[in-house]
Design an enzyme around this catalytic site. Structure first.
Site, PDB file in Angstrom:
ATOM      1  N   SER A  15       7.613   3.765  12.629  1.00 56.79           N
ATOM      2  CA  SER A  15       8.613   4.834  12.571  1.00 56.79           C
ATOM      3  C   SER A  15       9.403   4.832  13.875  1.00 56.79           C
ATOM      4  O   SER A  15       8.893   4.380  14.915  1.00 56.79           O
ATOM      5  CB  SER A  15       7.910   6.186  12.418  1.00 56.79           C
ATOM      6  OG  SER A  15       8.807   7.244  12.690  1.00 56.79           O
ATOM      7  N   TYR A  72       1.065  12.118  15.130  1.00 50.36           N
ATOM      8  CA  TYR A  72       1.722  11.169  14.213  1.00 50.36           C
ATOM      9  C   TYR A  72       2.480  10.099  15.009  1.00 50.36           C
ATOM     10  O   TYR A  72       2.336   8.897  14.749  1.00 50.36           O
ATOM     11  CB  TYR A  72       2.668  11.925  13.280  1.00 50.36           C
ATOM     12  CG  TYR A  72       3.507  11.028  12.401  1.00 50.36           C
ATOM     13  CD1 TYR A  72       2.930  10.360  11.322  1.00 50.36           C
ATOM     14  CD2 TYR A  72       4.862  10.840  12.643  1.00 50.36           C
ATOM     15  CE1 TYR A  72       3.695   9.524  10.505  1.00 50.36           C
ATOM     16  CE2 TYR A  72       5.631  10.009  11.843  1.00 50.36           C
ATOM     17  CZ  TYR A  72       5.039   9.362  10.774  1.00 50.36           C
ATOM     18  OH  TYR A  72       5.798   8.526   9.969  1.00 50.36           O
ATOM     19  N   SER A 108       4.722   6.193  -4.343  1.00 50.86           N
ATOM     20  CA  SER A 108       5.704   7.212  -3.942  1.00 50.86           C
ATOM     21  C   SER A 108       6.633   6.623  -2.880  1.00 50.86           C
ATOM     22  O   SER A 108       6.305   5.622  -2.229  1.00 50.86           O
ATOM     23  CB  SER A 108       4.942   8.412  -3.353  1.00 50.86           C
ATOM     24  OG  SER A 108       5.810   9.352  -2.773  1.00 50.86           O
ATOM     25  N   GLY A 109       7.790   7.243  -2.712  1.00 53.25           N
ATOM     26  CA  GLY A 109       8.642   7.063  -1.532  1.00 53.25           C
ATOM     27  C   GLY A 109       9.007   5.647  -1.136  1.00 53.25           C
ATOM     28  O   GLY A 109       9.438   4.827  -1.958  1.00 53.25           O
ATOM     29  N   ILE A 110       8.860   5.358   0.162  1.00 51.65           N
ATOM     30  CA  ILE A 110       9.291   4.076   0.729  1.00 51.65           C
ATOM     31  C   ILE A 110       8.535   2.915   0.069  1.00 51.65           C
ATOM     32  O   ILE A 110       9.125   1.890  -0.290  1.00 51.65           O
ATOM     33  CB  ILE A 110       9.067   4.064   2.258  1.00 51.65           C
ATOM     34  CG1 ILE A 110      10.068   5.027   2.936  1.00 51.65           C
ATOM     35  CG2 ILE A 110       9.213   2.653   2.826  1.00 51.65           C
ATOM     36  CD1 ILE A 110       9.858   5.193   4.438  1.00 51.65           C
ATOM     37  N   GLY A 111       7.218   3.085  -0.117  1.00 58.19           N
ATOM     38  CA  GLY A 111       6.426   2.018  -0.735  1.00 58.19           C
ATOM     39  C   GLY A 111       6.903   1.723  -2.149  1.00 58.19           C
ATOM     40  O   GLY A 111       6.990   0.555  -2.553  1.00 58.19           O
ATOM     41  N   THR A 139       0.851  -1.195   0.000  1.00 54.94           N
ATOM     42  CA  THR A 139       0.000   0.000   0.000  1.00 54.94           C
ATOM     43  C   THR A 139       0.890   1.250   0.000  1.00 54.94           C
ATOM     44  O   THR A 139       2.004   1.245   0.542  1.00 54.94           O
ATOM     45  CB  THR A 139      -0.971   0.019   1.199  1.00 54.94           C
ATOM     46  OG1 THR A 139      -0.230   0.250   2.402  1.00 54.94           O
ATOM     47  CG2 THR A 139      -1.764  -1.270   1.304  1.00 54.94           C
ATOM     48  N   GLY A 140       0.402   2.297  -0.624  1.00 67.07           N
ATOM     49  CA  GLY A 140       1.183   3.539  -0.699  1.00 67.07           C
ATOM     50  C   GLY A 140       2.493   3.348  -1.444  1.00 67.07           C
ATOM     51  O   GLY A 140       3.532   3.854  -1.020  1.00 67.07           O
ATOM     52  N   SER A 141       2.426   2.635  -2.592  1.00 68.14           N
ATOM     53  CA  SER A 141       3.671   2.416  -3.352  1.00 68.14           C
ATOM     54  C   SER A 141       3.730   3.277  -4.603  1.00 68.14           C
ATOM     55  O   SER A 141       4.556   3.053  -5.476  1.00 68.14           O
ATOM     56  CB  SER A 141       3.838   0.932  -3.688  1.00 68.14           C
ATOM     57  OG  SER A 141       2.632   0.359  -4.136  1.00 68.14           O
TER      58      SER A 141
HETATM   59  N1  NAP Z   1      10.117   9.036   5.016  1.00 69.19           N
HETATM   60  C1  NAP Z   1      10.397   8.855   6.281  1.00 69.19           C
HETATM   61  O1  NAP Z   1      11.370   9.410   6.806  1.00 69.19           O
HETATM   62  C2  NAP Z   1       9.562   7.923   7.134  1.00 69.19           C
HETATM   63  C3  NAP Z   1      10.062   7.586   8.398  1.00 69.19           C
HETATM   64  C4  NAP Z   1       9.328   6.721   9.197  1.00 69.19           C
HETATM   65  C5  NAP Z   1       8.148   6.188   8.733  1.00 69.19           C
HETATM   66  N2  NAP Z   1       7.676   6.531   7.511  1.00 69.19           N
HETATM   67  C6  NAP Z   1       6.399   5.935   7.075  1.00 69.19           C
HETATM   68  O2  NAP Z   1       6.582   5.294   5.817  1.00 69.19           O
HETATM   69  C7  NAP Z   1       5.372   5.359   5.069  1.00 69.19           C
HETATM   70  C8  NAP Z   1       5.654   5.972   3.706  1.00 69.19           C
HETATM   71  O3  NAP Z   1       6.193   7.275   3.874  1.00 69.19           O
HETATM   72  P1  NAP Z   1       6.887   8.074   2.679  1.00 69.19           P
HETATM   73  O4  NAP Z   1       7.896   8.952   3.276  1.00 69.19           O
HETATM   74  O5  NAP Z   1       7.273   7.145   1.592  1.00 69.19           O
HETATM   75  O6  NAP Z   1       5.641   8.984   2.224  1.00 69.19           O
HETATM   76  P2  NAP Z   1       5.173   9.564   0.822  1.00 69.19           P
HETATM   77  O7  NAP Z   1       6.298   9.732  -0.106  1.00 69.19           O
HETATM   78  O8  NAP Z   1       4.339  10.747   1.168  1.00 69.19           O
HETATM   79  O9  NAP Z   1       4.188   8.401   0.282  1.00 69.19           O
HETATM   80  C9  NAP Z   1       3.019   8.099   0.985  1.00 69.19           C
HETATM   81  C10 NAP Z   1       2.240   7.022   0.223  1.00 69.19           C
HETATM   82  O10 NAP Z   1       1.033   6.715   0.988  1.00 69.19           O
HETATM   83  C11 NAP Z   1      -0.083   6.822   0.122  1.00 69.19           C
HETATM   84  N3  NAP Z   1      -1.266   7.263   0.875  1.00 69.19           N
HETATM   85  C12 NAP Z   1      -1.328   8.254   1.795  1.00 69.19           C
HETATM   86  N4  NAP Z   1      -2.581   8.369   2.259  1.00 69.19           N
HETATM   87  C13 NAP Z   1      -3.322   7.428   1.628  1.00 69.19           C
HETATM   88  C14 NAP Z   1      -4.688   7.054   1.660  1.00 69.19           C
HETATM   89  N5  NAP Z   1      -5.567   7.672   2.446  1.00 69.19           N
HETATM   90  N6  NAP Z   1      -5.106   6.027   0.871  1.00 69.19           N
HETATM   91  C15 NAP Z   1      -4.245   5.420   0.062  1.00 69.19           C
HETATM   92  N7  NAP Z   1      -2.936   5.730  -0.035  1.00 69.19           N
HETATM   93  C16 NAP Z   1      -2.483   6.728   0.734  1.00 69.19           C
HETATM   94  C17 NAP Z   1       0.330   7.827  -0.953  1.00 69.19           C
HETATM   95  O11 NAP Z   1      -0.435   7.571  -2.110  1.00 69.19           O
HETATM   96  P3  NAP Z   1      -0.975   8.740  -3.105  1.00 69.19           P
HETATM   97  O12 NAP Z   1      -0.022   9.876  -3.026  1.00 69.19           O
HETATM   98  O13 NAP Z   1      -1.009   8.057  -4.439  1.00 69.19           O
HETATM   99  O14 NAP Z   1      -2.325   9.055  -2.592  1.00 69.19           O
HETATM  100  C18 NAP Z   1       1.794   7.467  -1.153  1.00 69.19           C
HETATM  101  O15 NAP Z   1       1.921   6.382  -2.044  1.00 69.19           O
HETATM  102  C19 NAP Z   1       4.368   6.149   5.929  1.00 69.19           C
HETATM  103  O16 NAP Z   1       3.570   5.248   6.657  1.00 69.19           O
HETATM  104  C20 NAP Z   1       5.275   6.933   6.869  1.00 69.19           C
HETATM  105  O17 NAP Z   1       4.630   7.249   8.077  1.00 69.19           O
HETATM  106  C21 NAP Z   1       8.342   7.393   6.709  1.00 69.19           C
END
Ligand code: NAP
Length: 266
Positions: A143, A155, A17-20, A13-15
């Site tokens: 996280s 958060y 962008s970013g980590i996904g 899920t959430g792939s």
């Molecule tokens: N980056 C960090 O430093 C970090 C650190 C610790 C934990 N995390 C966790 O890792 C995960 C990914 O973070 P990221 O940094 O890769 O974020 P990101 O680049 O903002 O990507 C977030 C992803 O989640 C999806 N998403 C968000 N809300 C959604 C919803 N309501 N329904 C369906 N999809 C949804 C987005 O999809 P769309 O844009 O297509 O809607 C996107 O694919 C999150 O759970 C975050 O809390 C991140």
């Protein structure tokens, strides 16, 4: 090392962008058929195209996991295309920069819905078919702030809930062949984190040069013994291993990938 993932099926899920996105690509490189999910169809399709161009197998499923209907839509598409999934990575989530005194109760509820209830929705819909398979991997993205809260109280609290529900689900699924683990990244460079760093940089008066802001962050709140920010590949490598049959004895764990940022022993 052969991770024995060839031919398995995964929903990340959430792939879009970013980590996904990094995880979807990492699994596809190991021969996993991956469902790339998000709300943004254009971005999800871009990720699928990149995986396909690299010789992998992937397709798109679109849906807002903050709603029951959105989650059902995603699972319908996944099951009608793949029959079942072996690996579920509950990664979709959002982070927001707001403090204790400027967040409202309804904002807390909204964030809990997106970061926690979303993964509950998908998990409840997919666990029955994993039980039938007699094998499965569920990986929940938390996280470092789950155990070391920062200035993002709502958060951080959602990410702490994630650790708790991971362990209760691992116990619930005892003896089924399904493992459930949490992965807790530190500061990983993604579009989502870049946006947060720009907001912090603006508040601190550091200007708008993202590379410069990253250096300030590394000297401050993102300081860690490894001396750099993380990459999506750092997280994908761990998730790919935990997804594999080789990780069968890792269960109910909180696995950190944070360069040493969290300053506790476990
Ligand atoms: N980056 C960090 O430093 C970090 C650190 C610790 C934990 N995390 C966790 O890792 C995960 C990914 O973070 P990221 O940094 O890769 O974020 P990101 O680049 O903002 O990507 C977030 C992803 O989640 C999806 N998403 C968000 N809300 C959604 C919803 N309501 N329904 C369906 N999809 C949804 C987005 O999809 P769309 O844009 O297509 O809607 C996107 O694919 C999150 O759970 C975050 O809390 C991140």
């Amino acid at each position: 090392m052969d991770l024995q993932l060839q031919g398995k099926r995964a929903l990340v899920t959430g792939s879009s962008s970013g980590i996904g996105e990094g995880i979807a690509k990492g699994l596809a490189q190991e021969g996993v058929t991956v469902v790339v999910h998000g709300r943004n169809e254009k971005e999800a399709s871009r990720v699928v195209q990149e995986i396909t161009a690299d010789g992998g197998k992937a397709f798109v499923a679109i849906g807002d996991l903050a709603t029951d209907i959105g989650a059902e839509q995603v699972v319908d598409r996944v099951l009608s295309n793949l029959g079942a999934v072996d690996i579920l990575v509950n990664n979709a989530g959002v982070y927001l920069l707001r403090g204790w005194m400027n967040s409202t109760p309804s904002q807390w509820v909204e964030l809990y819905n997106i970061n926690i209830v979303s993964m509950v929705r998908i998990t409840l819909l997919l666990v029955p078919q994993m039980r039938e398979l007699g094998w499965g991997r569920i990986i929940n993205m938390s996280s470092g702030v789950a155990t070391q809260p920062t200035s993002t109280p709502d958060y951080s609290a959602t990410k702490a809930a994630n650790l708790n529900l991971t362990l209760s689900l691992a116990k619930e699924l005892a003896g089924t062949g399904i493992t459930v683990n949490t992965v807790s990244p530190g500061s990983i460079v993604t579009p989502g984190l870049n946006e947060i760093m720009l907001q912090i940089g603006f508040k601190q008066g550091w200007g708008t040069d993202l590379e410069q802001i990253k250096q300030y962050m590394l000297q401050g709140m993102m300081s860690n013994p490894t001396g750099r920010l993380g990459t999506v590949e750092d997280v994908a490598n761990l998730v790919t291993f935990v997804s594999s049959p080789l990780a069968g004895y890792i269960n109910g764990a909180n696995l950190r990938v944070d360069g040493g940022w969290v300053s506790t022993i476990n």
